[in-house]
Scaffold this motif. Structure first.
Motif, PDB file in Angstrom:
ATOM      1  N   GLU A 134      65.618 -18.633 -55.119  1.00 11.77           N
ATOM      2  CA  GLU A 134      64.014 -18.065 -55.889  1.00 11.77           C
ATOM      3  C   GLU A 134      63.054 -18.929 -55.922  1.00 11.77           C
ATOM      4  OE1 GLU A 134      66.315 -15.713 -59.797  1.00 11.77           O
ATOM      5  OE2 GLU A 134      67.296 -17.926 -59.079  1.00 11.77           O
ATOM      6  N   ILE A 135      63.452 -20.196 -55.848  1.00  7.74           N
ATOM      7  CA  ILE A 135      62.255 -21.171 -56.047  1.00  7.74           C
ATOM      8  C   ILE A 135      62.350 -22.440 -54.803  1.00  7.74           C
ATOM      9  CG2 ILE A 135      61.086 -23.052 -58.020  1.00  7.74           C
ATOM     10  CD1 ILE A 135      61.655 -20.129 -59.185  1.00  7.74           C
ATOM     11  N   TYR A 136      61.304 -22.724 -54.708  1.00  6.31           N
ATOM     12  CA  TYR A 136      60.859 -23.294 -53.183  1.00  6.31           C
ATOM     13  C   TYR A 136      60.244 -24.605 -54.206  1.00  6.31           C
ATOM     14  CZ  TYR A 136      61.438 -25.041 -48.367  1.00  6.31           C
ATOM     15  OH  TYR A 136      62.319 -25.701 -47.750  1.00  6.31           O
ATOM     16  N   VAL A 137      60.991 -25.923 -53.768  1.00  9.96           N
ATOM     17  CA  VAL A 137      59.613 -27.082 -54.524  1.00  9.96           C
ATOM     18  C   VAL A 137      59.769 -27.691 -52.586  1.00  9.96           C
ATOM     19  CG1 VAL A 137      59.434 -28.773 -55.770  1.00  9.96           C
ATOM     20  CG2 VAL A 137      61.110 -27.168 -56.205  1.00  9.96           C
ATOM     21  N   SER A 138      58.091 -28.615 -52.787  1.00 11.18           N
ATOM     22  CA  SER A 138      58.521 -29.162 -52.054  1.00 11.18           C
ATOM     23  C   SER A 138      56.867 -30.311 -51.653  1.00 11.18           C
ATOM     24  CB  SER A 138      57.631 -28.159 -50.317  1.00 11.18           C
ATOM     25  OG  SER A 138      57.520 -28.651 -49.234  1.00 11.18           O
ATOM     26  N   SER A 139      56.383 -31.365 -51.354  1.00 10.75           N
ATOM     27  CA  SER A 139      55.554 -31.985 -51.471  1.00 10.75           C
ATOM     28  C   SER A 139      54.615 -31.495 -50.545  1.00 10.75           C
ATOM     29  CB  SER A 139      56.292 -33.540 -51.197  1.00 10.75           C
ATOM     30  OG  SER A 139      56.989 -33.954 -49.948  1.00 10.75           O
ATOM     31  N   VAL A 140      53.528 -32.509 -50.047  1.00  9.80           N
ATOM     32  CA  VAL A 140      52.807 -32.032 -48.740  1.00  9.80           C
ATOM     33  C   VAL A 140      52.661 -33.263 -48.388  1.00  9.80           C
ATOM     34  CG1 VAL A 140      51.577 -29.884 -50.514  1.00  9.80           C
ATOM     35  CG2 VAL A 140      50.900 -32.965 -50.482  1.00  9.80           C
ATOM     36  N   ASN A 141      52.146 -33.118 -47.170  1.00 15.01           N
ATOM     37  CA  ASN A 141      51.273 -34.279 -45.779  1.00 15.01           C
ATOM     38  C   ASN A 141      50.540 -34.783 -46.201  1.00 15.01           C
ATOM     39  OD1 ASN A 141      53.867 -32.848 -43.201  1.00 15.01           O
ATOM     40  ND2 ASN A 141      54.027 -34.561 -44.490  1.00 15.01           N
ATOM     41  N   GLY A 142      49.055 -33.699 -46.386  1.00 14.39           N
ATOM     42  CA  GLY A 142      48.760 -33.870 -46.586  1.00 14.39           C
ATOM     43  C   GLY A 142      47.169 -33.151 -48.048  1.00 14.39           C
ATOM     44  N   LEU A 143      46.492 -33.007 -48.993  1.00 15.10           N
ATOM     45  CA  LEU A 143      45.441 -32.815 -49.657  1.00 15.10           C
ATOM     46  C   LEU A 143      44.708 -32.468 -49.560  1.00 15.10           C
ATOM     47  CD1 LEU A 143      45.840 -30.562 -51.422  1.00 15.10           C
ATOM     48  CD2 LEU A 143      46.644 -32.503 -53.299  1.00 15.10           C
ATOM     49  N   ALA A 144      43.107 -31.984 -49.728  1.00 18.82           N
ATOM     50  CA  ALA A 144      42.367 -32.088 -49.151  1.00 18.82           C
ATOM     51  C   ALA A 144      41.431 -31.547 -50.048  1.00 18.82           C
ATOM     52  CB  ALA A 144      41.647 -31.613 -48.775  1.00 18.82           C
ATOM     53  N   ALA A 203      42.524 -34.817 -44.301  1.00 18.37           N
ATOM     54  CA  ALA A 203      44.273 -34.795 -44.459  1.00 18.37           C
ATOM     55  C   ALA A 203      44.647 -34.343 -43.782  1.00 18.37           C
ATOM     56  CB  ALA A 203      43.592 -33.626 -45.922  1.00 18.37           C
ATOM     57  N   LEU A 204      44.422 -33.920 -42.518  1.00 23.01           N
ATOM     58  CA  LEU A 204      45.164 -33.577 -41.119  1.00 23.01           C
ATOM     59  C   LEU A 204      45.104 -35.136 -40.423  1.00 23.01           C
ATOM     60  CD1 LEU A 204      46.186 -31.041 -38.794  1.00 23.01           C
ATOM     61  CD2 LEU A 204      43.922 -31.577 -38.158  1.00 23.01           C
ATOM     62  N   TRP A 205      44.165 -35.688 -40.525  1.00 24.31           N
ATOM     63  CA  TRP A 205      44.402 -37.107 -39.496  1.00 24.31           C
ATOM     64  C   TRP A 205      45.331 -37.585 -40.608  1.00 24.31           C
ATOM     65  CZ3 TRP A 205      44.390 -41.818 -41.135  1.00 24.31           C
ATOM     66  CH2 TRP A 205      44.164 -43.082 -40.359  1.00 24.31           C
ATOM     67  N   ARG A 206      45.314 -37.960 -42.127  1.00 23.34           N
ATOM     68  CA  ARG A 206      46.657 -38.954 -42.468  1.00 23.34           C
ATOM     69  C   ARG A 206      48.075 -37.247 -42.502  1.00 23.34           C
ATOM     70  NH1 ARG A 206      49.955 -38.853 -46.329  1.00 23.34           N
ATOM     71  NH2 ARG A 206      50.141 -39.905 -47.747  1.00 23.34           N
ATOM     72  N   ALA A 207      47.602 -36.674 -42.761  1.00 26.39           N
ATOM     73  CA  ALA A 207      49.647 -35.783 -41.865  1.00 26.39           C
ATOM     74  C   ALA A 207      49.349 -36.442 -40.771  1.00 26.39           C
ATOM     75  CB  ALA A 207      48.998 -34.111 -42.156  1.00 26.39           C
ATOM     76  N   ARG A 208      49.274 -36.166 -39.457  1.00 25.18           N
ATOM     77  CA  ARG A 208      49.272 -36.718 -38.067  1.00 25.18           C
ATOM     78  C   ARG A 208      49.688 -37.631 -38.584  1.00 25.18           C
ATOM     79  NH1 ARG A 208      46.194 -33.533 -33.738  1.00 25.18           N
ATOM     80  NH2 ARG A 208      48.135 -34.570 -32.736  1.00 25.18           N
ATOM     81  N   ASN A 209      48.823 -38.695 -38.640  1.00 24.81           N
ATOM     82  CA  ASN A 209      48.975 -40.225 -38.292  1.00 24.81           C
ATOM     83  C   ASN A 209      49.231 -41.432 -39.163  1.00 24.81           C
ATOM     84  OD1 ASN A 209      46.941 -40.682 -35.383  1.00 24.81           O
ATOM     85  ND2 ASN A 209      45.495 -38.968 -37.269  1.00 24.81           N
TER      86      ASN A 209
END
Length: 201
Positions: free
Chosen positions: A85-95, A136-142
């Motif tokens: 019912e509920i989903y919890v996640s972190s993120v790799n990058g947030l602009a 943010a994309l650079w952070r997620a990838r690198n």
């Protein structure tokens, strides 16, 4: 960290946003918000560091492939999490411009973030915030992906070499799916949890 600017931007994109100075405050808040529910977790060092699984498990049915019950397989737990019912996640990058980025290997996490739950909570420590989409994309990838590869003990170029993305063709590559939220999806509730401490990768 002052979250006023990014909070306003995310709210304008349709998200509910809650800000906390400390990890303990954020954990207490989420634990108080979710009760008697099935809860799916995405793979996340942030959630591990928060102690959120232990807190929520006392009064919810939490499905997390980082805590596989006896007699279950990782695949079974991932599927159960996707049906929660509920989903919890972190993120790799947030602009700061509002884009929310995640990179995944099995892609169960990015799939669950997009659709299928009553509510999704996305948690981000201050270290996950970047000035714009490209950053943010650079952070997620690198940063995030190489550190996760090292955590898993893999032999990808980013895990054994310099901390950066090599866009490798390794069979152990964990960067196989990219999700970007430009705005809150049309169905379900989404709440962004911002924490003024460094958490996860």
């Amino acid at each position: 960290m002052n979250f006023d600017t990014i909070k306003k931007k995310l709210e304008a994109l349709g998200y509910k946003v809650s800000c906390f100075d400390t990890t303990a405050e954020a954990t207490e808040y989420i634990n108080g918000e979710i009760d008697g529910k099935t809860v799916g977790f995405g793979g996340s060092m942030t959630l591990e560091e928060m102690g959120l699984y232990k807190a929520l498990s006392t009064h919810n049915d939490v499905r997390w492939h980082q805590r596989i019950p006896e007699g279950k397989t990782s695949k079974e737990v991932r599927l159960a999490a996707n049906a929660a019912e509920i989903y919890v996640s972190s993120v790799n990058g947030l602009a700061e411009t509002g884009e929310i980025i995640n990179i995944d290997g099995n892609c169960n996490r990015v799939a669950s973030i997009f659709y299928g739950h009553e509510k999704v909570y996305l948690v981000a420590g201050e270290n996950k915030i970047a000035k714009d989409y490209d950053s943010a994309l650079w952070r997620a990838r690198n940063i995030a992906s190489p550190l996760n590869a090292r955590r898993f003990g893999l032999k990808t170029p980013c895990a054994v070499g310099e901390l950066r993305c090599y866009d490798c063709k390794s069979p152990e590559r964990i960067c196989r799916g990219l999700s970007v939220l430009w705005s809150k999806p049309m169905t379900g509730e989404f709440e962004i949890i911002l924490i003024g401490e460094k958490l996860g990768y």
